[in-house]
Design an enzyme around this catalytic site. Structure first.
Site, mmCIF file in Angstrom:
data_model
loop_
_atom_site.group_PDB
_atom_site.id
_atom_site.type_symbol
_atom_site.label_atom_id
_atom_site.label_comp_id
_atom_site.label_asym_id
_atom_site.label_seq_id
_atom_site.Cartn_x
_atom_site.Cartn_y
_atom_site.Cartn_z
ATOM 1 C CB ILE A 182 -1.263 -0.042 1.269
ATOM 2 C CG1 ILE A 182 -2.314 -0.872 1.340
ATOM 3 C CG2 ILE A 182 -2.063 1.149 1.724
ATOM 4 C CD1 ILE A 182 -2.922 -0.838 2.306
ATOM 5 C CD GLN A 238 -9.836 -11.240 11.254
ATOM 6 O OE1 GLN A 238 -10.564 -12.735 12.060
ATOM 7 N NE2 GLN A 238 -10.706 -10.731 9.516
ATOM 8 C CE1 TYR A 240 -1.905 -4.541 10.292
ATOM 9 C CE2 TYR A 240 -4.454 -5.011 10.891
ATOM 10 C CZ TYR A 240 -3.084 -4.169 10.069
ATOM 11 O OH TYR A 240 -3.299 -3.864 9.022
ATOM 12 N N GLY A 244 -9.919 -2.019 4.096
ATOM 13 C CA GLY A 244 -10.091 -3.309 4.305
ATOM 14 C C GLY A 244 -9.633 -4.162 4.055
ATOM 15 C CE1 TYR A 245 -7.831 -9.614 6.168
ATOM 16 C CE2 TYR A 245 -9.845 -8.272 6.241
ATOM 17 C CZ TYR A 245 -9.370 -9.213 7.005
ATOM 18 O OH TYR A 245 -9.344 -9.377 8.049
ATOM 19 C CB ALA A 261 5.548 1.606 8.488
ATOM 20 N N GLY A 262 3.530 -0.729 8.561
ATOM 21 C CA GLY A 262 3.093 -1.947 9.026
ATOM 22 C C GLY A 262 3.192 -3.082 9.311
ATOM 23 C CB THR A 267 -0.167 -9.094 10.356
ATOM 24 O OG1 THR A 267 0.447 -9.992 9.729
ATOM 25 C CG2 THR A 267 -0.882 -8.284 10.285
ATOM 26 C CG ASP A 316 -2.998 -12.398 12.073
ATOM 27 O OD1 ASP A 316 -2.122 -10.763 12.436
ATOM 28 O OD2 ASP A 316 -3.013 -12.171 10.935
#
Ligand code: CAA
Length: 240
Positions: free
Chosen positions: A14, A141, A147, A178-179, A83-84, A86, A88
């Site tokens: 992104i 989620q 997250y 969203g996704y 910046a990010g 996951t 999970d």
């Protein structure tokens, strides 16, 4: 003179689409990256966008990078906190390290960079800060307590800082994608992702360009009256 824009994590996913969209909108873009030098070099070669390497989790590195960019190009007037990462797992399997890494990268970096850029924007009486939150910070989620907490934190941060920045012409907004079709989302187990896509009314994953358009909109000079808001770009999956 073109306004200077800094995009964290701006060479991939992104972030890359945001950097390119801002460049097309006439901004002088600087794209930060943390570690993937090969990807950053390929991105710089393809787009002509300058890349700078620093760790957005590290407060001192952020301050030094912002001082250096300002000395070379002038005040950073547009900051995109993108910046990010996951990590999970259900809470029973989530280690403290997995928690810390996500909070530091996804939320700590927003503080580090916003603080480093704020005084310059204030002196300039103009600033645009856009942080990339998430549908999962709005709706929660399964498998993402780290997250979802970091992204929900971004939405609170945005509202609070917008109140402080308003009198100086600094707008502070968030986007909640969203996704979106990125490496991060493609890492979700296929059977889980299939179920998620089935719940998106538009019937597809978002594109990175969908998010880039939102950033251009919120960082425009004309967006002066939009502050403290969250723009959801999620194909209708969640109405907040
Ligand atoms: N809701 C309810 N139950 C769920 C569930 C859900 N969403 N997902 C999984 N479960 C259930 C499973 O059905 C399974 O139940 P049983 O034990 O009864 O069979 C149980 O939880 C364990 O599931 P897994 O075998 O998948 O457990 P795991 O420990 O191997 O993995 C997980 C858990 C890591 C959370 C994995 O399911 C996963 O990766 N899920 C995707 C999480 C996700 O959507 N992440 C988003 C990443 S993209 C992103 O974050 C970008 C953005 O901003 C949108």
């Amino acid at each position: 003179m073109a306004r200077i824009a800094l995009v964290t994590g701006g060479t991939r996913g992104i972030g890359a689409a945001i950097s390119i969209a801002l460049q097309r909108a006439g901004r002088h873009v600087i794209a930060n990256y943390a570690g993937n030098t090969a990807a950053a070099e390929a991105f710089a070669k393809e787009t002509g966008i300058e890349t700078v390497k620093f760790d957005a989790c590290d407060y001192d590195q952020c301050a030094a990078a912002v001082a250096d960019i300002t000395a070379r190009h002038g005040t950073i007037e547009i900051l995109v906190n993108n910046a990010g990462i996951t990590r999970d797992a259900v809470i029973g399997k989530m280690s403290r390290d997995m928690w810390d890494a996500v909070i530091d990268t996804n939320l700590g970096s927003v503080f580090n960079l916003s603080k480093a850029c704020y005084d310059g924007m204030k002196a300039n009486k103009f600033g645009r800060i856009v942080s990339i939150g998430s549908i999962n910070g709005q709706a929660g989620q399964y498998g993402q307590v780290n997250y979802a907490s970091a992204k929900a934190g971004i939405h609170g941060f945005t509202k609070a800082l917008s109140l402080e920045g308003a009198r100086y012409g600094i707008t502070v907004n968030a986007i909640a994608p969203g996704y979106v079709d990125t490496e991060m989302v493609r890492a979700v187990p296929p059977e889980v992702l299939e179920k998620i896509i089935a719940k998106i009314p538009r019937g597809r994953l978002g594109s990175t360009e969908d998010v880039g358009r939102g950033v251009v909109f919120l960082t425009a000079d004309e967006a002066d009256f939009i502050t403290g808001s969250t723009l959801s770009i999620n194909g209708g999956q969640h109405m907040y």
